[in-house]
Scaffold this active site. Structure first.
Site, PDB file in Angstrom:
ATOM      1  N   GLY A 248      -8.676  12.858  17.992  1.00  0.00           N
ATOM      2  CA  GLY A 248      -9.243  12.141  19.132  1.00  0.00           C
ATOM      3  C   GLY A 248     -10.641  11.578  19.043  1.00  0.00           C
ATOM      4  N   ARG A 293      -7.362   8.020  14.019  1.00  0.00           N
ATOM      5  CA  ARG A 293      -8.144   6.801  14.209  1.00  0.00           C
ATOM      6  C   ARG A 293      -9.476   6.840  13.442  1.00  0.00           C
ATOM      7  NH1 ARG A 293      -7.711   3.863  18.807  1.00  0.00           N
ATOM      8  NH2 ARG A 293      -6.789   5.662  19.848  1.00  0.00           N
ATOM      9  N   CYS A 361       6.433 -15.100  21.946  1.00  0.00           N
ATOM     10  CA  CYS A 361       6.851 -15.732  23.186  1.00  0.00           C
ATOM     11  C   CYS A 361       6.693 -14.788  24.368  1.00  0.00           C
ATOM     12  CB  CYS A 361       8.295 -16.199  23.054  1.00  0.00           C
ATOM     13  SG  CYS A 361       8.413 -17.498  21.833  1.00  0.00           S
ATOM     14  N   GLU A 362       5.430 -14.513  24.683  1.00  0.00           N
ATOM     15  CA  GLU A 362       5.050 -13.629  25.784  1.00  0.00           C
ATOM     16  C   GLU A 362       3.685 -14.105  26.252  1.00  0.00           C
ATOM     17  OE1 GLU A 362       6.254 -10.773  27.144  1.00  0.00           O
ATOM     18  OE2 GLU A 362       8.003 -10.621  25.821  1.00  0.00           O
ATOM     19  N   TYR A 390      -3.529   2.254  14.228  1.00  0.00           N
ATOM     20  CA  TYR A 390      -2.607   1.849  15.296  1.00  0.00           C
ATOM     21  C   TYR A 390      -2.391   0.342  15.347  1.00  0.00           C
ATOM     22  CZ  TYR A 390      -3.581   6.673  16.537  1.00  0.00           C
ATOM     23  OH  TYR A 390      -3.726   8.030  16.487  1.00  0.00           O
TER      24      TYR A 390
HETATM   25  C1  LIG Z   1      -2.348  11.035  18.026  1.00  0.00           C
HETATM   26  C2  LIG Z   1      -2.561  12.433  17.625  1.00  0.00           C
HETATM   27  C3  LIG Z   1      -3.616  12.753  16.779  1.00  0.00           C
HETATM   28  C4  LIG Z   1      -4.615  11.747  16.286  1.00  0.00           C
HETATM   29  O1  LIG Z   1      -5.363  11.170  17.302  1.00  0.00           O
HETATM   30  P1  LIG Z   1      -6.583  10.213  16.937  1.00  0.00           P
HETATM   31  O2  LIG Z   1      -7.097   9.813  18.255  1.00  0.00           O
HETATM   32  O3  LIG Z   1      -6.023   9.076  16.178  1.00  0.00           O
HETATM   33  O4  LIG Z   1      -7.555  11.002  16.148  1.00  0.00           O
HETATM   34  C5  LIG Z   1      -3.742  14.061  16.388  1.00  0.00           C
HETATM   35  N1  LIG Z   1      -2.878  15.014  16.799  1.00  0.00           N
HETATM   36  C6  LIG Z   1      -1.844  14.726  17.612  1.00  0.00           C
HETATM   37  C7  LIG Z   1      -0.920  15.807  18.011  1.00  0.00           C
HETATM   38  C8  LIG Z   1      -1.655  13.445  18.063  1.00  0.00           C
HETATM   39  O5  LIG Z   1      -0.637  13.174  18.883  1.00  0.00           O
END
Ligand SMILES: *Cc1c(COP(=O)(O)O)cnc(C)c1O
Length: 431
Positions: A248, A293, A361-362, A390
């Site tokens: 995250g 990410r 086409c959106e 992503y």
């Molecule tokens: C999506 C996800 C991550 C990675 O999240 P990031 O924001 O890309 O770091 C890690 N663990 C789980 C279980 C996830 O669903």
């Protein structure tokens, strides 16, 4: 420039990791994803080093590969000492094909199929993160059939919503993921594991969200989880050995984003873990973090060819490109912000404000609105920055657009790591 690896050469062209984006677009065609290997490796090291230095290596950084999954990325993160998270049989297959050791793989997902679980058990995946009771029963059955004991973690909803301005710790139980703490569901799941002789409960997992800038919500999640582990010890006499705090950490998409250095995020979380454990005399758990990410996001950009510019007087200017939601659905999905540049004149002032429209086409097929950009015209090369996470992994063949190639830059030199799909690829499964 948004990140230090982006520079402008003598011709005024945008360069990534020393490679000229205008030349890349000519050589490999557009749309094109370009990734900078040095940035990926540096991000891996920032996480890995802190885990080694501040936690005696008593843990593992697992790259959350849903951010960008292909064979080469698993090879790169593995060579940096990381494990990998997968969320489907397809990601698991790719990771194994690339030589990621099965014991360093964590298998997530709130709706894994029987076949996917069977595949994971057959391959001896190190940790399977179970999301509901039906999965535990299925997994035990599969493990018994194969005469194995499977290492399981439980996905817990710690009740933290990190996406509000000031994060709140509420009863955020309305999520399709995991077992809720406050309803007693989580404790019941821990108990249920005890009744399955082919499952070994290794520990708990949580993931509180994505693109999070503050460390406070992560630290709070760590405290909540350790309190729960302590409660499990008190009520069931079980001391769980592992804690997986998910992913995250946020990255810089636009100039105003100001993420904390990843190493600092990890060290803050580790401090919270140490304090919480000390407070209840709980042994320090083996720790897992799952950044996705933050490993690949800032390393990538997407190159497009401007097909046309359409100005609607007093309304807006559309810059139309040869890709769109088929290679980057994030604006259409959640109005994600990006920075764009004209790669041919990267240091010219941005004297226009435009909407970048895709070719699908959106009406909602946009890469962004209200975006400052150099004045561009048909034939120019457009770069959209920070698309390493992503984007490719969320790309589709909508409108039967072939998925773009991915080129990795190392020491200024490009190499293709994923070929562009051909029209023949598009019909290869059609009967
Ligand atoms: C999506 C996800 C991550 C990675 O999240 P990031 O924001 O890309 O770091 C890690 N663990 C789980 C279980 C996830 O669903």
């Amino acid at each position: 420039m948004l990140t230090p690896n982006l520079t402008v050469n003598a011709q005024g062209h945008l360069c990534i990791g020393g490679a000229d984006c205008v030349s890349l677009a000519k050589e490999y065609q557009t749309p094109l994803y370009v990734m900078d290997e040095a940035v990926i490796r540096e991000s891996c090291r920032k996480f890995h080093t802190v885990m080694q230095a501040s936690y005696q290596g008593n843990g593992m950084i697992c790259y959350a590969s849903k951010a960008f999954s292909c064979k080469e990325i698993y090879r790169i993160v593995h060579s940096e000492g990381l494990g990998a998270d997968v969320v489907s049989g397809g990601e698991l297959y790719t990771a194994l094909q690339a030589g990621m050791p099965a014991e360093k793989i964590v298998f997530h997902g709130n709706s894994k199929s029987y076949a996917e679980l069977e595949f994971a058990v057959t391959e001896n995946v190190g940790r399977i993160v179970a999301d509901h009771l039906t999965e535990l029963a299925m997994l035990n059955e599969i493990a018994a059939q194969q005469g194995k004991t499977v290492g399981v973690m439980l996905r817990i909803k710690p009740g933290i919503d990190a996406h509000t301005h000031d994060f709140v710790q509420t009863g955020k139980i309305d999520s399709k993921f995991g077992f809720a703490l406050e309803t007693g569901e989580a404790l019941a799941a821990v108990k249920a594991c005890g009744s399955y002789s082919n499952l070994k409960l290794l520990g708990l997992h949580c993931h509180i969200g994505s693109q999070i800038f503050e460390t406070a919500p992560f630290a709070e999640a760590a405290r909540v989880m350790i309190r729960f582990m302590q409660q499990i010890r008190e009520t069931l006499g079980i001391t769980l050995a592992e804690l997986n705090l998910g992913g995250g950490p946020g990255i810089k998409y636009v100039e105003s984003d100001d993420p904390r250095p990843f190493g600092d995020v990890v060290s803050d979380i580790i401090s919270a873990v140490r304090e919480s454990c000390a407070a209840c005399d709980y042994p320090l758990p083996y720790l897992l973090f799952e950044p996705g990410r933050s490993i690949v996001g800032a390393a990538g950009l997407t190159l497009y060819r401007v097909a046309a510019v359409k100005t609607i007087p007093n309304v807006r200017t559309y810059v139309l490109v040869d890709g769109g939601m088929c290679d980057n659905p994030r604006y259409a999905l959640y109005q994600s912000q990006y920075e764009a540049l004209c790669a041919d004149r990267a240091d010219a002032p941005k004297d226009a404000v435009v909407t970048i429209g895709g070719k699908c086409c959106e009406s909602g097929d946009l890469i962004g609105e209200h975006m400052p950009l150099q004045t561009v015209s048909a034939g120019d090369t457009l770069a959209v920055l920070a698309t390493g996470a992503y984007n490719y992994s969320m790309a589709s063949n909508y409108n039967r657009n072939p998925r773009p190639a991915v080129v990795m830059i190392r020491d200024g030199q490009p190499r293709e790591i994923i070929h562009r799909e051909s029209y023949a690829d598009l019909v290869k499964n059609d009967l």
